[in-house]
Design an enzyme around this catalytic site. Sequence first.
Site, PDB file in Angstrom:
ATOM      1  N   ARG A 227      14.008 -56.521 -31.375  1.00 52.43           N
ATOM      2  CA  ARG A 227      13.628 -55.200 -31.891  1.00 52.43           C
ATOM      3  C   ARG A 227      13.080 -55.364 -33.308  1.00 52.43           C
ATOM      4  O   ARG A 227      13.544 -56.223 -34.068  1.00 52.43           O
ATOM      5  CB  ARG A 227      14.850 -54.271 -31.926  1.00 52.43           C
ATOM      6  CG  ARG A 227      15.339 -53.839 -30.562  1.00 52.43           C
ATOM      7  CD  ARG A 227      14.370 -52.868 -29.884  1.00 52.43           C
ATOM      8  NE  ARG A 227      14.883 -52.387 -28.617  1.00 52.43           N
ATOM      9  CZ  ARG A 227      14.513 -52.874 -27.427  1.00 52.43           C
ATOM     10  NH1 ARG A 227      13.622 -53.845 -27.344  1.00 52.43           N
ATOM     11  NH2 ARG A 227      15.020 -52.362 -26.323  1.00 52.43           N
ATOM     12  N   HIS A 275       4.754 -55.374 -27.732  1.00 54.19           N
ATOM     13  CA  HIS A 275       6.023 -55.204 -27.008  1.00 54.19           C
ATOM     14  C   HIS A 275       5.874 -55.557 -25.516  1.00 54.19           C
ATOM     15  O   HIS A 275       6.168 -54.736 -24.646  1.00 54.19           O
ATOM     16  CB  HIS A 275       6.550 -53.775 -27.174  1.00 54.19           C
ATOM     17  CG  HIS A 275       8.047 -53.686 -27.039  1.00 54.19           C
ATOM     18  ND1 HIS A 275       8.849 -53.007 -27.910  1.00 54.19           N
ATOM     19  CD2 HIS A 275       8.883 -54.219 -26.118  1.00 54.19           C
ATOM     20  CE1 HIS A 275      10.117 -53.111 -27.534  1.00 54.19           C
ATOM     21  NE2 HIS A 275      10.158 -53.855 -26.440  1.00 54.19           N
TER      22      HIS A 275
END
Length: 312
Positions: A227, A275
């Site tokens: 993250r 991502h």
Amino acid sequence: MPTEQPHLIVATPRPSETERWAGHFRQAYPDWTVDEFAVGQPSTGAQYAVVWQPDTALFEQEPGLRAAFNLGAGVDAVASSIPSTVPLYRLEDAGMAEQMAEYALYGVLQAVGRFQPYEEQARQGQWKAHRPVDRRQWPVAVLGLGVIGRKIAQVIASLGYPVHGWSRRLHEADFPCYAGEEGLQQCLSASRILINALPLTPQTKGLINRDTLAQLQPGGYLINVARGAHLVDQDVLDALNSGQLAGAMLDAFTQEPLPADHPYWGNPAVMITPHISGITLREQALEQIGSRIAQLHQGQAASGLVDQSQGY
Ligand code: GLV
């Protein structure tokens, strides 16, 4: 044992994505009732929620939920809003660990310059061999030894790179493992490449910062498949400027999409991906979540249960 079929509701941030996943579940489990969540609608009476970054209203609007299933591995976007009375399950591997190990390996190959010189030379029509990579010069720290981190560590160790693993609880593996604050320092100071595969929790937020990056061997390389909030971005940029880090390959950001004016863009030492290091695979996710719902519905236990007190 309930005789009725499971009733689920899908909740994601985008109506089109909610509709798409609801369609997949209807097709895979035609006897089940599958609803789509929208803020403000009356309760559907759903027993199970299939979620990705759901609106917090979900849990108020659907008080009959017996369990929620995250459509990804990281549950940070749900963990803070889900009531502790609703068990939360996350995808385990489901085809993501392989993808992420491949991604991390690409980062390692970038770090060690395995192919870069040849890309340049091929453009110039130059035939010239370089010395082989001395793997001992490129020890790798893998932070987080869950299903994903372990897979990454195993793949990289299998190619002869020295690997050091770190996690909250001490793990046993074929490579040295560390735990705790002191263990983190030992793990980082033994390494030059840092791969982050940690869950995001209040304890791991900002863990990759000036102090931890300074513990890595100089000329290091950062690979983030977890993250964005694990990183203190300014500290990463400073480490790149000072040469403490020679480069970085980053897949997750505090704000996504990464804003157009972010200094990571345009930094030639930073490779940015949107991502995608571990994309949720439709077949595997449907199979894993569907079989867990069936198990719970028959009163059995299912794996992938998140420890909500730990946040992963
Ligand atoms: C993706 O980021 C996931 O958590 O699965």
